[in-house]
Write an enzyme that holds these catalytic residues in place. Structure first.
Site, PDB file in Angstrom:
ATOM      1  N   ASP A  45      -7.057   4.479  -4.402  1.00  0.00           N
ATOM      2  CA  ASP A  45      -7.718   4.333  -3.090  1.00  0.00           C
ATOM      3  C   ASP A  45      -8.311   5.717  -2.796  1.00  0.00           C
ATOM      4  O   ASP A  45      -8.516   6.510  -3.737  1.00  0.00           O
ATOM      5  CB  ASP A  45      -6.728   3.877  -2.013  1.00  0.00           C
ATOM      6  CG  ASP A  45      -7.408   3.396  -0.725  1.00  0.00           C
ATOM      7  OD1 ASP A  45      -7.883   2.256  -0.682  1.00  0.00           O
ATOM      8  OD2 ASP A  45      -7.490   4.183   0.255  1.00  0.00           O
ATOM      9  N   LYS A  79       0.857  -1.195   0.000  1.00  0.00           N
ATOM     10  CA  LYS A  79       0.000   0.000   0.000  1.00  0.00           C
ATOM     11  C   LYS A  79       0.884   1.232   0.000  1.00  0.00           C
ATOM     12  O   LYS A  79       2.000   1.193   0.522  1.00  0.00           O
ATOM     13  CB  LYS A  79      -0.876   0.016   1.250  1.00  0.00           C
ATOM     14  CG  LYS A  79      -2.082   0.923   1.141  1.00  0.00           C
ATOM     15  CD  LYS A  79      -3.235   0.213   0.447  1.00  0.00           C
ATOM     16  CE  LYS A  79      -4.417   1.106   0.205  1.00  0.00           C
ATOM     17  NZ  LYS A  79      -5.590   0.330  -0.236  1.00  0.00           N
TER      18      LYS A  79
HETATM   19  P1  NDP Z   1     -12.924   8.073  -2.674  1.00  0.00           P
HETATM   20  O1  NDP Z   1     -11.844   9.026  -2.436  1.00  0.00           O
HETATM   21  O2  NDP Z   1     -13.469   7.900  -4.045  1.00  0.00           O
HETATM   22  O3  NDP Z   1     -14.168   8.382  -1.734  1.00  0.00           O
HETATM   23  C1  NDP Z   1     -14.027   8.402  -0.356  1.00  0.00           C
HETATM   24  C2  NDP Z   1     -15.358   8.808   0.271  1.00  0.00           C
HETATM   25  O4  NDP Z   1     -15.285   8.628   1.688  1.00  0.00           O
HETATM   26  C3  NDP Z   1     -15.674  10.292   0.051  1.00  0.00           C
HETATM   27  O5  NDP Z   1     -17.065  10.456   0.020  1.00  0.00           O
HETATM   28  C4  NDP Z   1     -15.044  10.933   1.278  1.00  0.00           C
HETATM   29  O6  NDP Z   1     -15.618  12.186   1.624  1.00  0.00           O
HETATM   30  C5  NDP Z   1     -15.359   9.901   2.341  1.00  0.00           C
HETATM   31  N1  NDP Z   1     -14.330   9.977   3.394  1.00  0.00           N
HETATM   32  C6  NDP Z   1     -12.994   9.791   3.234  1.00  0.00           C
HETATM   33  N2  NDP Z   1     -12.343   9.969   4.391  1.00  0.00           N
HETATM   34  C7  NDP Z   1     -13.287  10.294   5.289  1.00  0.00           C
HETATM   35  C8  NDP Z   1     -13.238  10.601   6.662  1.00  0.00           C
HETATM   36  N3  NDP Z   1     -12.080  10.610   7.333  1.00  0.00           N
HETATM   37  N4  NDP Z   1     -14.424  10.864   7.280  1.00  0.00           N
HETATM   38  C9  NDP Z   1     -15.604  10.865   6.601  1.00  0.00           C
HETATM   39  N5  NDP Z   1     -15.695  10.589   5.286  1.00  0.00           N
HETATM   40  C10 NDP Z   1     -14.562  10.295   4.653  1.00  0.00           C
HETATM   41  O7  NDP Z   1     -12.386   6.667  -2.118  1.00  0.00           O
HETATM   42  P2  NDP Z   1     -12.903   5.195  -2.402  1.00  0.00           P
HETATM   43  O8  NDP Z   1     -14.365   5.190  -2.628  1.00  0.00           O
HETATM   44  O9  NDP Z   1     -12.015   4.589  -3.401  1.00  0.00           O
HETATM   45  O10 NDP Z   1     -12.574   4.474  -1.009  1.00  0.00           O
HETATM   46  C11 NDP Z   1     -13.511   4.348   0.038  1.00  0.00           C
HETATM   47  C12 NDP Z   1     -13.098   3.227   0.965  1.00  0.00           C
HETATM   48  O11 NDP Z   1     -13.063   1.994   0.225  1.00  0.00           O
HETATM   49  C13 NDP Z   1     -11.712   3.374   1.579  1.00  0.00           C
HETATM   50  O12 NDP Z   1     -11.737   2.785   2.873  1.00  0.00           O
HETATM   51  C14 NDP Z   1     -10.843   2.516   0.679  1.00  0.00           C
HETATM   52  O13 NDP Z   1      -9.682   2.072   1.332  1.00  0.00           O
HETATM   53  C15 NDP Z   1     -11.798   1.371   0.378  1.00  0.00           C
HETATM   54  N6  NDP Z   1     -11.499   0.590  -0.813  1.00  0.00           N
HETATM   55  C16 NDP Z   1     -11.381   1.182  -2.044  1.00  0.00           C
HETATM   56  C17 NDP Z   1     -11.143   0.414  -3.146  1.00  0.00           C
HETATM   57  C18 NDP Z   1     -11.078   0.995  -4.508  1.00  0.00           C
HETATM   58  O14 NDP Z   1     -10.966   0.229  -5.457  1.00  0.00           O
HETATM   59  N7  NDP Z   1     -11.172   2.300  -4.692  1.00  0.00           N
HETATM   60  C19 NDP Z   1     -10.936  -1.048  -3.040  1.00  0.00           C
HETATM   61  C20 NDP Z   1     -11.149  -1.567  -1.723  1.00  0.00           C
HETATM   62  C21 NDP Z   1     -11.403  -0.763  -0.668  1.00  0.00           C
HETATM   63  P3  NDP Z   1     -14.801  13.536   1.287  1.00  0.00           P
HETATM   64  O15 NDP Z   1     -14.889  13.692  -0.184  1.00  0.00           O
HETATM   65  O16 NDP Z   1     -15.514  14.588   2.056  1.00  0.00           O
HETATM   66  O17 NDP Z   1     -13.397  13.320   1.772  1.00  0.00           O
HETATM   67  O1  2IT Z   2      -7.970  -1.452  -0.751  1.00  0.00           O
HETATM   68  C1  2IT Z   2      -7.930  -1.920  -1.901  1.00  0.00           C
HETATM   69  O2  2IT Z   2      -8.070  -3.134  -2.118  1.00  0.00           O
HETATM   70  C2  2IT Z   2      -7.710  -0.992  -3.024  1.00  0.00           C
HETATM   71  N1  2IT Z   2      -7.644   0.215  -2.803  1.00  0.00           N
HETATM   72  C3  2IT Z   2      -7.536  -1.516  -4.422  1.00  0.00           C
HETATM   73  C4  2IT Z   2      -6.197  -2.129  -4.607  1.00  0.00           C
HETATM   74  C5  2IT Z   2      -5.849  -2.515  -6.021  1.00  0.00           C
HETATM   75  O3  2IT Z   2      -4.661  -2.812  -6.220  1.00  0.00           O
HETATM   76  O4  2IT Z   2      -6.707  -2.523  -6.893  1.00  0.00           O
END
Ligand code: NDP
Ligand code: 2IT
Length: 444
Positions: free
Chosen positions: A164, A124
């Site tokens: 992420d 990561k």
């Molecule tokens: P994005 O940046 O696209 O979206 C994140 C969302 O969560 C936004 O709405 C953001 O609001 C909110 N958020 C982030 N930090 C906080 C906080 N500290 N408190 C409240 N709201 C918060 O990220 P993703 O959708 O990609 O990721 C979301 C989650 O999913 C994370 O935990 C990530 O690790 C996990 N994840 C993502 C994957 C991926 O493929 N993208 C794969 C697996 C897991 P704001 O805009 O106001 O910051």
């Molecule tokens: O938390 C996760 O699994 C991710 N942000 C995606 C990782 C990836 O390599 O696609």
């Protein structure tokens, strides 16, 4: 060394890294029965080795804002474990990022990637850079500066980053462009690329879709169905948006979305034109979820979260520890029957206790959000073959993988005497595969 002792050492040797401690504790508490079945793991000090990253890189990222002022951020890449494949995992840009966050995420990624059945190790990266309010040029300058150091540590057979929080298609494009410039190689070093230049179809949708597929699988197993259910989703980023889309497709009604400023509640459901509005608002205008409430005249709670609203299912899809014990108590009081963790480690240990006491079905993060990295694995396969698969083919593979993950977790929980405890199943199944690989490869 007992697992308790290993945990104490982790806390001593990694002071202040609370999220990392929490992630390690959860895994160590689950794997005791596997350690009893495999005494060879303890002899080879597999767990002591697992909790120490293979390599940690921390670097300076200087960049200039639009006014010409210089800023310095910190960049990270933790290459945690390569026993079953090249390091694989996303990059997070968020002001809360420090080594403890990157290590918790990298540690979780080892077991998640193992569960997918694809050959990917765990890693990561990220930075404490805050992309919010930055111009497109500032984002580009930052991404290129970040890559000016990272490029020497990654490669298609070494370490393959992805997105992420705060890192999506735009940022991946800028970082990939700089990597290519520096290395003079067009190769599959990133996933989440645009389909025009080596990306896979379904990668943007994969985490949210996968989350809904496995939640549906878990519900079906309990003679329930997503159709007709009310759903709370937190966040409104990549994972939340595509979880929303798939819930709508499968006939569920999503009533909340949130961001770090607050939550909206739409009892009529966020679908059709309203869903399109959210996608535009977040993907193009990069606006705040509050604007949805203004547009459609629904409730908005500044500083609030979704967990107190009435529904059947919860899909936390924002960030770590977003459901605390008192939030979980509200979910239980409202008779929520199932929870799928889209975010990484969204539930505090107190919240997990409440789920257990109230028999809430839980699809744990390592299983439930593995759809994203799974399609990343499929993107790597397509890059190696210089092929691009159809949307349908990738989506079918994703569904198959999520079903397999559910089955693996379920069967493992049964084998280890706690049938239906998918968290136990995910941790043990993810761990045993990596532990065996480490054993086979000797002391490295
Ligand atoms: P994005 O940046 O696209 O979206 C994140 C969302 O969560 C936004 O709405 C953001 O609001 C909110 N958020 C982030 N930090 C906080 C906080 N500290 N408190 C409240 N709201 C918060 O990220 P993703 O959708 O990609 O990721 C979301 C989650 O999913 C994370 O935990 C990530 O690790 C996990 N994840 C993502 C994957 C991926 O493929 N993208 C794969 C697996 C897991 P704001 O805009 O106001 O910051
Ligand atoms: O938390 C996760 O699994 C991710 N942000 C995606 C990782 C990836 O390599 O696609």
């Amino acid at each position: 060394m007992s697992l308790d002792k290993v945990y104490e050492e982790v806390v001593d040797r990694n002071p202040g890294e609370e999220e990392f401690h929490q992630a390690v504790k959860e895994v160590l508490e689950s794997i005791e029965p596997a350690m009893e079945k495999h005494p060879e793991f303890a002899d080879a000090k597999i767990v002591e080795r697992l909790v120490e990253p293979e390599r940690q890189i921390i670097f300076r990222v200087p960049w200039k804002d639009d006014d010409g002022e210089v800023h310095v951020n910190r960049g990270f890449r933790v290459q945690f474990n390569s026993a079953i494949g090249p390091y694989k995992g996303g990059i997070r840009f968020h002001p809360s990022v420090y080594i403890g966050i990157i290590k918790f995420l990298g540690f979780e990624q080892i077991f998640k990637n193992s569960l997918t059945g694809l050959a990917m190790g765990g890693g990561k990266g990220g930075s404490d850079f805050d992309p919010k309010g930055k111009s497109d040029d500032e984002i580009m300058r930052f991404c290129k500066s970040f890559m000016n150091e990272l490029y020497r540590h990654i490669g298609p057979d070494t370490d393959v980053p992805a997105g992420d929080i705060g890192v999506g298609g735009r940022e991946i494009g800028y970082m990939y462009g700089q990597y290519k410039k520096l290395k003079n190689r067009f190769e599959g070093v990133f996933t989440g690329k645009s389909p025009e230049w080596g990306g896979s179809l379904v990668r943007p949708e994969a985490t949210g879709y996968g989350l809904v597929y496995i939640t549906q699988e878990m519900l079906n197993h309990a003679n329930e169905d997503l159709k007709g259910k009310e759903v709370l989703i937190s966040g409104s980023g990549n994972v939340a948006q595509y979880a929303l889309e798939k819930c709508n497709e499968l006939g569920a009604k999503v009533v909340t979305l949130s961001d770090s400023d607050g939550v909206i509640y739409d009892p009529e459901g966020i679908d059709g034109e309203k869903k399109d509005y959210v996608f535009k608002l977040k993907q193009e205008r990069r606006g705040r979820i509050r604007e949805y409430a203004e547009e459609y005249d629904v409730e908005y709670v500044e500083g609030g979260n979704p967990w107190g609203f009435n529904a059947d299912i919860a899909l936390p899809s924002a960030t770590q520890n977003e459901i605390e014990q008192e939030d979980a108590e509200k979910l239980a009081a409202n008779d929520v029957i199932a929870l799928g963790e889209g975010a990484n480690m969204p539930s505090t240990p107190g919240a997990m206790k409440v789920y257990k006491e109230n028999d809430i079905l839980v699809a744990p993060a390592k299983a439930a959000n593995a759809g994203g990295v799974s399609v990343s694995g499929l993107e790597m396969a397509q890059n190696s073959q210089r092929e691009s698969w159809s949307f349908e083919k990738v989506d079918n593979r994703l569904q198959e993988i999520m079903q397999n993950i559910h089955e693996t977790c379920y069967e493992t929980s049964k084998k280890y005497g706690d049938e239906g405890n998918l968290m136990l199943g995910a941790n043990i199944a993810g761990f045993v595969k990596v532990a065996k690989a480490m054993l086979d490869q000797g002391l490295v």
